[in-house]
Design an enzyme around this catalytic site. Structure first.
Site, PDB file in Angstrom:
ATOM      1  N   GLU A  22       6.115   3.198  -2.365  1.00 21.31           N
ATOM      2  CA  GLU A  22       5.432   4.358  -1.544  1.00 21.31           C
ATOM      3  C   GLU A  22       5.486   4.101  -0.362  1.00 21.31           C
ATOM      4  O   GLU A  22       5.082   2.970   0.178  1.00 21.31           O
ATOM      5  CB  GLU A  22       4.050   4.635  -2.281  1.00 21.31           C
ATOM      6  CG  GLU A  22       4.064   4.918  -3.906  1.00 21.31           C
ATOM      7  CD  GLU A  22       3.000   5.366  -4.527  1.00 21.31           C
ATOM      8  OE1 GLU A  22       2.998   6.204  -5.077  1.00 21.31           O
ATOM      9  OE2 GLU A  22       1.972   4.379  -4.537  1.00 21.31           O
TER      10      GLU A  22
ATOM     11  N   CYS B 216      -5.437  -8.492  -3.560  1.00 14.62           N
ATOM     12  CA  CYS B 216      -6.740  -8.067  -2.942  1.00 14.62           C
ATOM     13  C   CYS B 216      -7.550  -7.223  -4.288  1.00 14.62           C
ATOM     14  O   CYS B 216      -6.955  -6.468  -4.769  1.00 14.62           O
ATOM     15  CB  CYS B 216      -6.607  -7.184  -1.706  1.00 14.62           C
ATOM     16  SG  CYS B 216      -5.935  -8.207  -0.399  1.00 14.62           S
TER      17      CYS B 216
ATOM     18  N   CYS C 241      -7.744  -3.481  -4.274  1.00 16.87           N
ATOM     19  CA  CYS C 241      -6.290  -2.694  -3.718  1.00 16.87           C
ATOM     20  C   CYS C 241      -5.565  -2.277  -5.070  1.00 16.87           C
ATOM     21  O   CYS C 241      -5.150  -3.288  -5.718  1.00 16.87           O
ATOM     22  CB  CYS C 241      -5.657  -3.533  -2.765  1.00 16.87           C
ATOM     23  SG  CYS C 241      -3.903  -2.788  -2.536  1.00 16.87           S
TER      24      CYS C 241
ATOM     25  N   CYS D  40      -5.755   4.334   2.119  1.00 16.12           N
ATOM     26  CA  CYS D  40      -5.872   2.788   2.216  1.00 16.12           C
ATOM     27  C   CYS D  40      -6.057   2.206   0.795  1.00 16.12           C
ATOM     28  O   CYS D  40      -7.053   2.606   0.159  1.00 16.12           O
ATOM     29  CB  CYS D  40      -6.621   2.189   3.035  1.00 16.12           C
ATOM     30  SG  CYS D  40      -6.344   2.340   4.636  1.00 16.12           S
TER      31      CYS D  40
ATOM     32  N   CYS E 110       2.390  -6.669  -4.301  1.00 17.41           N
ATOM     33  CA  CYS E 110       1.747  -7.525  -3.370  1.00 17.41           C
ATOM     34  C   CYS E 110       1.153  -8.732  -3.716  1.00 17.41           C
ATOM     35  O   CYS E 110       0.469  -8.637  -4.943  1.00 17.41           O
ATOM     36  CB  CYS E 110       0.675  -6.746  -2.421  1.00 17.41           C
ATOM     37  SG  CYS E 110       0.144  -7.893  -1.329  1.00 17.41           S
TER      38      CYS E 110
ATOM     39  N   CYS F 192       3.592   5.097   7.285  1.00 14.58           N
ATOM     40  CA  CYS F 192       3.094   3.943   6.852  1.00 14.58           C
ATOM     41  C   CYS F 192       4.185   3.437   5.753  1.00 14.58           C
ATOM     42  O   CYS F 192       4.362   3.983   4.910  1.00 14.58           O
ATOM     43  CB  CYS F 192       1.696   4.140   6.193  1.00 14.58           C
ATOM     44  SG  CYS F 192       0.901   2.622   5.528  1.00 14.58           S
TER      45      CYS F 192
HETATM   46  S1  SF4 Z   1      -4.676  -4.839   0.765  1.00 17.20           S
HETATM   47 FE1  SF4 Z   1      -3.255  -4.623  -1.042  1.00 17.20          FE
HETATM   48  S2  SF4 Z   1      -1.307  -4.437  -0.005  1.00 17.20           S
HETATM   49 FE2  SF4 Z   1      -2.586  -5.087   1.587  1.00 17.20          FE
HETATM   50  S3  SF4 Z   1      -2.353  -7.563   1.396  1.00 17.20           S
HETATM   51 FE3  SF4 Z   1      -4.112  -6.888  -0.082  1.00 17.20          FE
HETATM   52  S4  SF4 Z   1      -3.289  -6.675  -1.930  1.00 17.20           S
HETATM   53 FE4  SF4 Z   1      -1.534  -6.485  -0.522  1.00 17.20          FE
END
Ligand code: SF4
Length: 341
Positions: free
Chosen positions: A92, A116, A119, A333, A112, A105
């Site tokens: 995306e 995190c 996220c 975000c 990823c 963006c």
């Molecule tokens: S915030 Fe999300 S996209 Fe960014 S590094 Fe952490 S897991 Fe990856």
């Protein structure tokens, strides 16, 4: 023979191909214009190239490899694109228009690996790195679709850009090149949770590209909870790298701090942040967290956000509270997650 994608190819590769084909090098400039300025649909539209060259280009190359599968528009003007890279990956990307700024963006990975815990991308897992051509193609395909020219690029979409350094580096070369997209390095920002050696390398390779560091917590035990990668690259190591980056570039670093209710948003946390960042050439961007399904965290009240900001300001730190954009289409975000094609 499988055709090579021409979009995002390094200019030096296009020059080499022309030379191998016995074509004059000035043709490269014409080709770049057709690709990046006019966003041609077909080699046969490139009317100032000889027909024989158009035919050769058509048998050797394709124009793009991706497809926009879905477009969602927010009531605040933000637009989210679901881009499909065959055979089975999606990313995306988000276009955020604001006055004369058109910020794009971009994603750098399918999913990823940083994981995190707040996220949606991190929670969706990791499939692969995007190639540099695919990163460039995100811009190409969105500009072609919308007719808009992005004048601000942020590498803050899906993925940890510095864990895909080589591809991000090459993509920057194409995007910044006078023969590529011709976008200024100072209008680009690479965001990271903190990969120390790559932060320093970025400063050396791209001293004019902006750096944003997602700090999110002032001590390891709390940061480990939010960003599991902190166990590999603890706070002290990242801070050392930021200082080295500043010594190389002398460019202000943006510190991204996402606030979660009663997790990392107390006045004591703010004091600790201030202590770590005092005297550094930085600017803090406070981001009230966005609710993400299957994440345990919730956003703080505006009062708590303000109180956190005040502590930083009292310590002489420049602070901005970021206004969320595209929340109604899950484009804010930490909300991007659709990686399966
Ligand atoms: S915030 Fe999300 S996209 Fe960014 S590094 Fe952490 S897991 Fe990856």
């Amino acid at each position: 023979m499988r055709k090579k994608n021409l979009i995002g190819l390094l200019p030096s590769d296009i020059y080499s191909w022309l030379e191998e084909e016995g074509e004059p090098s000035f043709r490269a400039r014409q080709i770049f214009q057709w690709i990046y300025e006019k966003k041609a649909d077909s080699f046969f539209d490139m009317t100032n190239l000889p027909v024989a060259l158009r035919e050769k280009l058509d048998s050797a190359f394709s124009l793009g490899s991706s497809q926009i599968k879905e477009i969602q528009k927010s009531k605040d003007g933000t637009v989210k694109f679901l881009i499909h890279f065959p055979p089975q990956d999606n990313v995306e990307a988000v276009l955020i228009p604001h006055r004369d700024r058109r910020t794009l963006c971009l994603s750098t990975q399918v999913g990823c690996p940083a994981g995190c815990t707040f996220c949606a991308t991190g929670l969706a897992g990791f499939r692969r790195n995007l190639t540099y051509q695919e990163i460039v193609e995100e811009i190409w395909v969105i500009e072609k679709e919308t007719g808009m020219t992005a004048n601000n690029l942020v590498f803050m979409g899906m993925g940890e850009p510095l864990l895909n350094y080589e591809n991000v580096h090459r993509a920057l070369q194409v995007i910044n090149s006078p023969e590529g997209f011709r976008k200024g390095a100072r209008r680009m920002t690479v965001s990271t949770v903190g990969i120390p050696d790559k932060i320093v390398k970025l400063g050396r390779d791209w001293p004019e590209v902006n750096l944003a560091w997602s700090m999110h917590a002032p001590r390891d035990e709390l940061r480990n909870l939010l960003i599991p990668l902190n166990k590999v690259y603890p706070l002290e190591q990242v801070l050392r790298a930021i200082k080295e980056y500043l010594a190389v570039t002398h460019r202000r670093v943006t510190i991204e701090y996402t606030l979660w209710n009663e997790i990392n948003d107390s006045k004591e946390d703010a004091q600790e942040v201030a202590k770590l960042l005092k005297k550094l050439l930085i600017h803090v961007n406070l981001i009230p967290g966005n609710l993400v399904p299957s994440s345990a965290f919730s956003p703080p009240s505006p009062r708590r956000v303000k109180a956190f900001a005040s502590v930083l300001e009292e310590n002489g730190i420049q602070v901005t509270i970021r206004k969320p954009r595209g929340q109604d289409i899950q484009a804010a975000c930490g909300e991007l997650y659709r990686i399966y094609g």
